[in-house]
Design an enzyme around this catalytic site. Structure first.
Site, short mmCIF file in Angstrom:
data_model
loop_
_atom_site.label_atom_id
_atom_site.label_comp_id
_atom_site.label_asym_id
_atom_site.label_seq_id
_atom_site.Cartn_x
_atom_site.Cartn_y
_atom_site.Cartn_z
N GLY A 1 5.79 -7.95 -36.07
CA GLY A 1 6.22 -9.34 -35.86
C GLY A 1 5.27 -10.32 -36.55
O GLY A 1 5.70 -11.23 -37.26
N HIS A 2 3.97 -10.10 -36.35
CA HIS A 2 2.98 -10.98 -37.00
C HIS A 2 3.06 -10.82 -38.53
O HIS A 2 2.97 -11.80 -39.27
CB HIS A 2 1.56 -10.61 -36.58
N GLY B 1 6.69 -17.40 -34.21
CA GLY B 1 7.83 -16.55 -33.88
C GLY B 1 8.75 -17.21 -32.86
O GLY B 1 8.29 -17.94 -31.97
N LEU C 1 -2.28 -7.15 -33.93
CA LEU C 1 -1.15 -7.48 -34.81
C LEU C 1 -0.12 -6.36 -34.89
O LEU C 1 -0.46 -5.18 -34.84
CB LEU C 1 -1.68 -7.78 -36.22
#
Ligand code: PAF
Length: 280
Positions: free
Chosen positions: A36-37, A147, A33
């Site tokens: 972004g996550h 995303g 991770l």
């Protein structure tokens, strides 16, 4: 935060949330991770009452010779990040929990999966659609967060959710970038320090196209030529794919008369980087 590896434990926890009328958000991931996550997790925390993050390196979406075996795995570090972020559940099943003996389901989203990454990575989107369908059925989320960096994946999942008629909202979340423009990706871990310095050039090349579009250019071929020329200014990159497609159907466009995605994949050393920008 609970770390759960079995479907029965997951169902028990989710039933308790639902009995209180709580809305459930799902953030599907393959771990390793990064910010972004965590941005997806924060969106879920803001929009739902309970957030489930799945961590599963899905063998079905890796082709032969791809990086399944060396894909970074670190459940301990991932769980610490998620616990600090406020997620409620980490669902981290083993492969035989997700795909028990005899598992035969295969979900293909035709059309939108066919071109671009789908053509270059045969079976990839069937693997993604199969695992995401299974996760949707196990978690039954009210909203799921993906995303925009994996632009075609997002289009595949939107089509999947629409065609299954699922009562859930797919929430697209804009790409998170380093200060120098490089899109965050778990695969950035593969870059050497020298490659890492060059990596933002991919996004800068995409911006060349976005700038032409902003100035009024609507000819796909002109934009593609400019982006390709810009990427070639950095000889360390080897262009693998450059596409300008309809944002919803992923069909190639010649004239930019509707929302579009300009997407590129390029090798930097052995690492294949992908990125995209939306042209609206
Ligand atoms: O984007 C990813 O990390 C994966 O493709 C997903 C959506 C978690 C499915 O394995």
């Amino acid at each position: 935060m609970k770390i759960i590896s079995t479907i029965s434990d997951l169902r028990r926890e989710l039933a308790a949330f639902r009995s209180r009328g709580e809305r459930i958000g799902l953030v599907p991931t393959m771990g390793a991770l990064h910010e972004g996550h965590l941005t997806l997790v924060r969106r879920s925390l803001a929009q739902t009452d309970r957030t489930v993050v799945s961590i599963f390196v899905n063998p079905k979406q890796f082709g032969p010779g791809e990086d399944f075996a060396r894909y970074p795995r670190n459940l301990k570090a991932d769980s610490e990040l998620l616990s600090a972020s406020g997620a409620d559940i980490v669902f981290a099943p083993e492969v035989d929990e997700m795909y028990p003996a005899g598992f035969s389901l295969s979900v293909t989203v035709a059309g939108v999966s066919n071109g671009m990454e789908g053509a270059r990575r045969p079976g990839h989107f069937t693997g993604v659609a199969t695992v995401v369908t299974r996760l949707f059925c196990l978690v039954l989320p009210d909203a799921a967060f993906f995303g925009e960096k994996d632009g075609q994946q997002l289009a595949v999942i939107q089509r999947l959710a629409t065609d299954l008629g699922l009562p859930l909202t797919i929430v697209p979340v804009p790409t998170v970038r380093e200060a120098d423009g490089l899109a965050l990706s778990s695969r950035n871990l593969y870059l050497s320090p020298g490659e890492r310095e060059k990596a933002p050039h991919l996004y800068r090349s995409l911006l060349t196209g976005a700038e032409l579009f902003a100035k009024g250019c609507r000819e796909a071929s002109e934009i593609l030529v400019a982006v390709r020329a810009s990427l070639e200014n950095e000889p360390s990159f080897r262009l693998d794919a450059l596409d300008l497609v309809d944002l919803e159907t992923m069909e190639p466009l010649t004239l930019l008369d509707r929302p579009a995605m300009l997407a590129m994949a390029a090798f930097l050393g052995k690492t294949r980087l992908i990125d995209n920008v939306r042209l609206r």
